[in-house]
Design a protein around this motif. Sequence first.
Motif, short mmCIF file in Angstrom:
data_model
loop_
_atom_site.label_atom_id
_atom_site.label_comp_id
_atom_site.label_asym_id
_atom_site.label_seq_id
_atom_site.Cartn_x
_atom_site.Cartn_y
_atom_site.Cartn_z
N ILE A 270 0.85 -1.18 0.00
CA ILE A 270 0.00 0.00 0.00
C ILE A 270 0.89 1.23 0.00
N LEU A 271 0.42 2.27 -0.68
CA LEU A 271 1.15 3.53 -0.70
C LEU A 271 0.16 4.68 -0.70
N VAL A 272 0.06 5.35 0.43
CA VAL A 272 -0.63 6.64 0.51
C VAL A 272 0.47 7.68 0.54
N ARG A 273 0.63 8.40 -0.55
CA ARG A 273 1.86 9.13 -0.77
C ARG A 273 1.96 10.42 0.03
N GLN A 274 3.21 10.70 0.40
CA GLN A 274 3.60 12.02 0.86
C GLN A 274 5.01 12.27 0.32
N ASP A 275 5.38 13.54 0.19
CA ASP A 275 6.71 13.87 -0.30
C ASP A 275 7.75 13.30 0.65
N SER A 276 8.78 12.70 0.07
CA SER A 276 9.78 12.04 0.90
C SER A 276 10.79 13.02 1.49
N GLY A 277 11.06 14.11 0.77
CA GLY A 277 12.09 15.03 1.23
C GLY A 277 13.49 14.48 1.06
N ALA A 278 13.60 13.41 0.29
CA ALA A 278 14.90 12.78 0.06
C ALA A 278 15.21 12.78 -1.43
N ASP A 279 16.50 12.68 -1.76
CA ASP A 279 16.92 12.69 -3.16
C ASP A 279 16.79 11.33 -3.82
N GLU A 280 16.87 10.25 -3.04
CA GLU A 280 16.92 8.92 -3.65
C GLU A 280 15.56 8.41 -4.08
N TYR A 281 14.45 8.95 -3.56
CA TYR A 281 13.12 8.55 -4.02
C TYR A 281 12.16 9.72 -3.88
N ASP A 282 11.10 9.67 -4.69
CA ASP A 282 10.21 10.82 -4.83
C ASP A 282 9.15 10.92 -3.74
N SER A 283 8.60 9.78 -3.36
CA SER A 283 7.52 9.79 -2.38
C SER A 283 7.66 8.61 -1.44
N GLU A 284 6.93 8.66 -0.33
CA GLU A 284 6.98 7.59 0.66
C GLU A 284 5.61 7.42 1.30
N GLN A 285 5.43 6.33 2.01
CA GLN A 285 4.18 6.09 2.71
C GLN A 285 3.94 7.19 3.74
N MET A 286 2.72 7.67 3.81
CA MET A 286 2.39 8.75 4.74
C MET A 286 2.61 8.28 6.18
N THR A 287 3.16 9.16 6.96
CA THR A 287 3.40 8.88 8.37
C THR A 287 2.84 10.02 9.22
N SER A 288 2.59 9.71 10.47
CA SER A 288 2.21 10.72 11.46
C SER A 288 2.95 10.40 12.74
N ASN A 289 3.71 11.38 13.23
CA ASN A 289 4.53 11.17 14.42
C ASN A 289 5.44 9.95 14.24
N ASN A 290 5.98 9.83 13.01
CA ASN A 290 6.92 8.78 12.62
C ASN A 290 6.29 7.39 12.57
N GLU A 291 4.96 7.29 12.53
CA GLU A 291 4.29 6.01 12.39
C GLU A 291 3.55 5.97 11.06
N PRO A 292 3.67 4.87 10.28
CA PRO A 292 2.93 4.79 9.01
C PRO A 292 1.43 4.73 9.26
N ILE A 293 0.67 5.47 8.46
CA ILE A 293 -0.78 5.54 8.68
C ILE A 293 -1.53 5.45 7.35
N ILE A 294 -2.80 5.15 7.45
CA ILE A 294 -3.77 5.39 6.38
C ILE A 294 -4.65 6.53 6.86
N PRO A 295 -4.57 7.70 6.27
CA PRO A 295 -5.30 8.86 6.80
C PRO A 295 -6.80 8.69 6.67
N GLY A 296 -7.52 9.37 7.54
CA GLY A 296 -8.97 9.31 7.52
C GLY A 296 -9.56 9.83 6.23
#
Length: 240
Positions: free
Chosen positions: A145-171
């Motif tokens: 699963i991938l609910v995207r957010q910007d990664s802020g990194a150079d090696e990849y474009d997007s990453e799984q959304m997190t909240s407080n450093n925990e992966p989440i599926i947003p409401g």
Amino acid sequence: SQDLEITGNEIVENRSNTKIKSESQTADDGSLFNYEMLAKGNTFNFGFEVTIRELHDFSEVKKLTATIVSELENGNINLGSKTNAGFGRVTLNNPKWTVFEFPKDAESWLTGDKFAKDEVDLSNLIKIENDITKISGTFKLDGSILVRQDSGADEYDSEQMTSNNEPIIPGTSLKGVIRHRAEKILNTLQVKDSSSKLDGLFGYVKESDASAAKGRISVNECRINDGVSEVQTRIRVDYL
């Protein structure tokens, strides 16, 4: 009531949302919007006062106040916007109160000498009847699963959304999926006036006549437990 002041370090996150057209399952042009939110884990100091006049029934006011405190303790009162998408969930911890009699306790009220010293009496509450159906469950991913957010990194474009450093599926994603499935069911059954039924369940905002209504479907954000992250590579294809 007083403004809520954050205790400790604040946890602030940025989110993005976009409106999806049900017909094409693509984003509406210009529908992307960004907002800043306070993540799970923030704590606040909270207090409120109730002024009781001679015309009031003191026992009834205490009962009403205790009921409000109980609802806050049980997480039944949500704050802020997007509450139907899981935002604004709060829980009151260790509530206390003090009763001041004026003018006898005026000095103590001004200085706070006896403020919030007694336990809240929750034995006598107003009965609240809510016609609410709650569905909860535990689900397991049968793939990735991938609910995207910007990664802020150079090696990849997007990453799984997190909240407080925990992966989440947003409401917001969950609510969108439920709405799309409900729309598909109504269309399959050829239900008349399906759009108004969806609006009644999920809410709407109409710019044409400046009307709006809050939805009756509410979801919570989901934490993904024991997830395994991996990097995948894709390439964009130009069909022209």
